[in-house]
Design an enzyme around this catalytic site. Structure first.
Site, PDB file in Angstrom:
ATOM      1  N   ILE A 141      37.816  42.019  37.776  1.00 44.13           N
ATOM      2  CA  ILE A 141      38.820  42.731  37.339  1.00 44.13           C
ATOM      3  C   ILE A 141      39.383  43.802  38.711  1.00 44.13           C
ATOM      4  CG2 ILE A 141      38.212  42.957  35.068  1.00 44.13           C
ATOM      5  CD1 ILE A 141      36.556  45.425  35.753  1.00 44.13           C
ATOM      6  N   ASP A 142      40.480  44.085  38.181  1.00 45.19           N
ATOM      7  CA  ASP A 142      41.105  44.580  39.733  1.00 45.19           C
ATOM      8  C   ASP A 142      40.284  46.009  40.199  1.00 45.19           C
ATOM      9  OD1 ASP A 142      43.232  42.934  39.696  1.00 45.19           O
ATOM     10  OD2 ASP A 142      44.535  44.273  38.397  1.00 45.19           O
ATOM     11  N   ARG A 143      40.528  46.034  41.414  1.00 46.34           N
ATOM     12  CA  ARG A 143      39.706  47.384  42.018  1.00 46.34           C
ATOM     13  C   ARG A 143      40.036  48.731  41.172  1.00 46.34           C
ATOM     14  NH1 ARG A 143      40.496  49.534  48.206  1.00 46.34           N
ATOM     15  NH2 ARG A 143      39.637  51.724  47.700  1.00 46.34           N
ATOM     16  N   ASN A 240      46.475  40.533  37.790  1.00 45.02           N
ATOM     17  CA  ASN A 240      47.433  41.586  37.903  1.00 45.02           C
ATOM     18  C   ASN A 240      48.043  41.478  36.201  1.00 45.02           C
ATOM     19  OD1 ASN A 240      48.449  42.750  41.030  1.00 45.02           O
ATOM     20  ND2 ASN A 240      46.525  42.845  39.921  1.00 45.02           N
TER      21      ASN A 240
END
Length: 302
Positions: A141-143, A240
């Site tokens: 999952i994104d930062r 994203n």
């Protein structure tokens, strides 16, 4: 049902396996069965040396049911874990599932090689048990996204999960706080996503432009203060994806300046991976993991 080879790289230790023959609290059960002091039993729990049915258990008041198995390790090795941005949700011989806060990468990236990542931190954790232990990425999952993140402990388990990652009984649910009042109570967004190799920004297109097909299903949970909390389920999992899809309908995620959100006093991206359900390759049964929605998602709507 997948049958993985038995792991041979756990630290060898002196342990005891106990069968539950009558319902009892874990603490009372251990006191009766192993005869240790209250302090010693608390220490075993804190050091993550007690397992119930193969899963690490740290809660002294966990109610045991008839037929369950309690395993206690007496190696004295400290397998405790503490990190400001990561907490362990679940661990067994095959899987390690954590809850990550925003602001830390899931896995190493080319331009962040010197930075701590969840993968690096958790790999260090499993190697404390035995230097031969390893960890394998299942997804990311994104930062700046928080929530549930899963790793496998063997390459066989990793591959088995990835093969079925997009099966219908596997569910990935996120909560997103977006700008503006979303008109439709629920909808499905479908498009092709393609990343610009120079800017690293992902663009959405309503026809096949050579990108990755993506589907996001959303449902409004709450509205307030010019913002909307939506529950998003993603049958696909693209880079994203939710961020781009919400921007594409005119409602970027709060705090997501990269995808069109205005600068605000909210100091984080308001996207959270709250629920993950997969079919356990070891048992064939569906297992679920949850992380509560951060409180700030609700407070900024007041």
């Amino acid at each position: 049902m997948f049958k993985a080879p038995r792991r041979k790289n756990f630290a060898k230790d002196r342990s005891q396996s106990l069968k539950v023959v009558e319902a009892a609290q874990l603490f009372e059960f251990l006191q009766k069965k192993i005869g240790s002091s209250r302090t010693a039993i608390k220490s075993l729990l804190q050091k993550r040396l007690v397992q119930v049915n193969g899963v690490v258990e740290t809660k002294y008041d966990r109610m045991l049911q008839v037929g369950e198995t309690v395993d206690v390790s007496f190696t004295g090795k400290k397998y405790t874990f503490a990190h400001p941005k990561i907490s362990i949700l679940y661990e067994d011989d095959a899987l390690l599932v954590v809850n990550k806060k925003e602001g830390i990468l899931s896995v190493p990236a080319p331009n962040h090689t010197l930075e701590d990542t969840v993968y690096k931190v958790m790999q260090t954790y499993v190697k404390r048990q035995n230097k031969q232990n390893a960890l394998y990425t299942v997804h990311r999952i994104d930062r700046d996204t928080s929530g549930v993140l899963m790793f496998a402990k063997t390459p066989e388990v990793q591959q088995a999960i990835k093969i079925h990652w997009h099966d219908q009984d596997h569910r990935k649910v996120y909560y997103a706080l977006v700008e503006g009042n979303v008109e439709k109570e629920e909808d499905t967004i479908e498009s092709w996503l393609k990343e610009d190799p120079k800017s690293f920004i992902v663009h959405s297109c309503n026809y096949d432009n050579g990108g990755m097909y993506a589907v996001t299903k959303y449902k409004v949970v709450k509205r307030g203060n010019g913002r909307t909390l939506v529950k998003c389920e993603i049958p696909t999992g693209r880079k994203n994806q939710i961020r781009v899809h919400m921007q594409s309908i005119g409602h970027p995620i709060v705090g997501d300046v990269k995808y069109g959100a205005p600068q605000t006093s909210v100091k984080r991206l308001c996207l959270h991976a709250t629920y993950l359900a997969i079919r356990n390759p070891m048992t064939g049964k569906i297992i679920t993991f949850e992380s509560p929605v951060p409180r700030i998602f609700y407070t900024v709507m007041r």
